[in-house]
Design a protein around this motif. Structure first.
Motif, short mmCIF file in Angstrom:
data_model
loop_
_atom_site.label_atom_id
_atom_site.label_comp_id
_atom_site.label_asym_id
_atom_site.label_seq_id
_atom_site.Cartn_x
_atom_site.Cartn_y
_atom_site.Cartn_z
N GLU A 115 0.82 -1.21 0.00
CA GLU A 115 0.00 0.00 0.00
C GLU A 115 0.86 1.26 0.00
N GLN A 116 1.93 1.28 0.79
CA GLN A 116 2.83 2.43 0.84
C GLN A 116 3.51 2.65 -0.51
N THR A 117 3.93 1.57 -1.13
CA THR A 117 4.57 1.66 -2.43
C THR A 117 3.60 2.17 -3.48
N LEU A 118 2.36 1.68 -3.45
CA LEU A 118 1.34 2.16 -4.39
C LEU A 118 1.05 3.64 -4.17
N GLN A 119 0.97 4.05 -2.91
CA GLN A 119 0.72 5.47 -2.62
C GLN A 119 1.84 6.33 -3.16
N GLN A 120 3.07 5.89 -2.98
CA GLN A 120 4.23 6.62 -3.51
C GLN A 120 4.15 6.69 -5.04
N HIS A 121 3.80 5.58 -5.66
CA HIS A 121 3.67 5.53 -7.12
C HIS A 121 2.62 6.53 -7.60
N PHE A 122 1.47 6.56 -6.94
CA PHE A 122 0.41 7.49 -7.33
C PHE A 122 0.83 8.94 -7.10
N ASN A 123 1.56 9.19 -6.02
CA ASN A 123 2.06 10.55 -5.77
C ASN A 123 3.01 11.01 -6.88
N GLU A 124 3.83 10.10 -7.36
CA GLU A 124 4.77 10.43 -8.43
C GLU A 124 4.05 10.65 -9.76
N LEU A 125 2.91 9.99 -9.96
CA LEU A 125 2.15 10.15 -11.20
C LEU A 125 1.48 11.52 -11.29
N LYS A 126 1.21 12.12 -10.15
CA LYS A 126 0.49 13.38 -10.05
C LYS A 126 -0.87 13.26 -10.71
N GLN A 127 -1.10 13.88 -11.83
CA GLN A 127 -2.42 13.87 -12.48
C GLN A 127 -2.56 12.78 -13.53
N GLU A 128 -1.50 12.06 -13.83
CA GLU A 128 -1.58 11.00 -14.84
C GLU A 128 -2.42 9.83 -14.34
N THR A 129 -3.11 9.20 -15.25
CA THR A 129 -3.87 8.00 -14.93
C THR A 129 -2.98 6.79 -15.19
N PRO A 130 -2.80 5.94 -14.17
CA PRO A 130 -1.94 4.76 -14.39
C PRO A 130 -2.56 3.80 -15.39
N LYS A 131 -1.72 3.11 -16.11
CA LYS A 131 -2.18 2.12 -17.08
C LYS A 131 -1.63 0.75 -16.69
N ASN A 132 -2.46 -0.26 -16.80
CA ASN A 132 -2.06 -1.65 -16.52
C ASN A 132 -1.53 -1.82 -15.10
N LEU A 133 -2.07 -1.08 -14.15
CA LEU A 133 -1.56 -1.12 -12.79
C LEU A 133 -1.61 -2.51 -12.18
N TYR A 134 -2.72 -3.21 -12.36
CA TYR A 134 -2.86 -4.56 -11.80
C TYR A 134 -1.76 -5.47 -12.34
N LYS A 135 -1.60 -5.46 -13.63
CA LYS A 135 -0.60 -6.32 -14.28
C LYS A 135 0.81 -5.99 -13.78
N ILE A 136 1.11 -4.71 -13.65
CA ILE A 136 2.44 -4.29 -13.19
C ILE A 136 2.69 -4.74 -11.76
N VAL A 137 1.72 -4.50 -10.88
CA VAL A 137 1.88 -4.84 -9.45
C VAL A 137 2.02 -6.35 -9.28
N VAL A 138 1.16 -7.11 -9.93
CA VAL A 138 1.21 -8.56 -9.81
C VAL A 138 2.54 -9.10 -10.35
N ALA A 139 2.98 -8.60 -11.48
CA ALA A 139 4.24 -9.07 -12.07
C ALA A 139 5.42 -8.76 -11.17
N LYS A 140 5.47 -7.56 -10.61
CA LYS A 140 6.58 -7.19 -9.72
C LYS A 140 6.57 -8.03 -8.44
N ALA A 141 5.39 -8.22 -7.88
CA ALA A 141 5.29 -9.02 -6.65
C ALA A 141 5.65 -10.47 -6.92
N GLU A 142 5.15 -11.01 -8.02
CA GLU A 142 5.42 -12.40 -8.36
C GLU A 142 6.91 -12.61 -8.64
N ALA A 143 7.51 -11.71 -9.38
CA ALA A 143 8.94 -11.83 -9.68
C ALA A 143 9.77 -11.77 -8.40
#
Length: 108
Positions: free
Chosen positions: A30-58
């Protein structure tokens, strides 16, 4: 062959053992996701689920392989995967680093 009931029962038995660690992992995500969203500012993330699952699984696969001295059979059993599925995932994320090929040593 384990049944879904047996697997579910094993999961229920394991959860209390790791509940505090699971909460810490969840909080870290959750902290990492919050940091990621803060860095995005107004951008809408794309493929967030796929990215998070792939990073966690790896990360999980890498940790397990190193923790259990690259014993694929043991790691597959611990993760509840078939050895073939583990090898497919290792190949997907790391190439030949953990998988290798017949007749060749694995590369580092």
């Amino acid at each position: 062959m384990p049944t879904s009931t047996n697997v579910a029962q094993q999961a229920v038995e394991i959860i209390p053992t790791f509940s505090e660690s699971a909460v810490q992992i969840s909080e870290a995500v959750e902290q990492t996701l919050q940091q990621h969203f803060n860095e995005l500012k107004q951008e809408t993330p794309k493929n967030l689920y796929k990215i998070v699952v792939a990073k966690a699984e790896a990360s999980l696969l890498k940790f397990a392989m190193e923790q259990y001295r690259y014993n694929q059979s043991h790691v597959a059993q611990i993760l509840g995967l078939s050895r073939g599925t583990l090898r497919t995932k290792l190949q997907q994320y790391f190439g030949d680093k953990y998988v290798g090929t017949r007749g060749n040593k694995t590369t580092e």
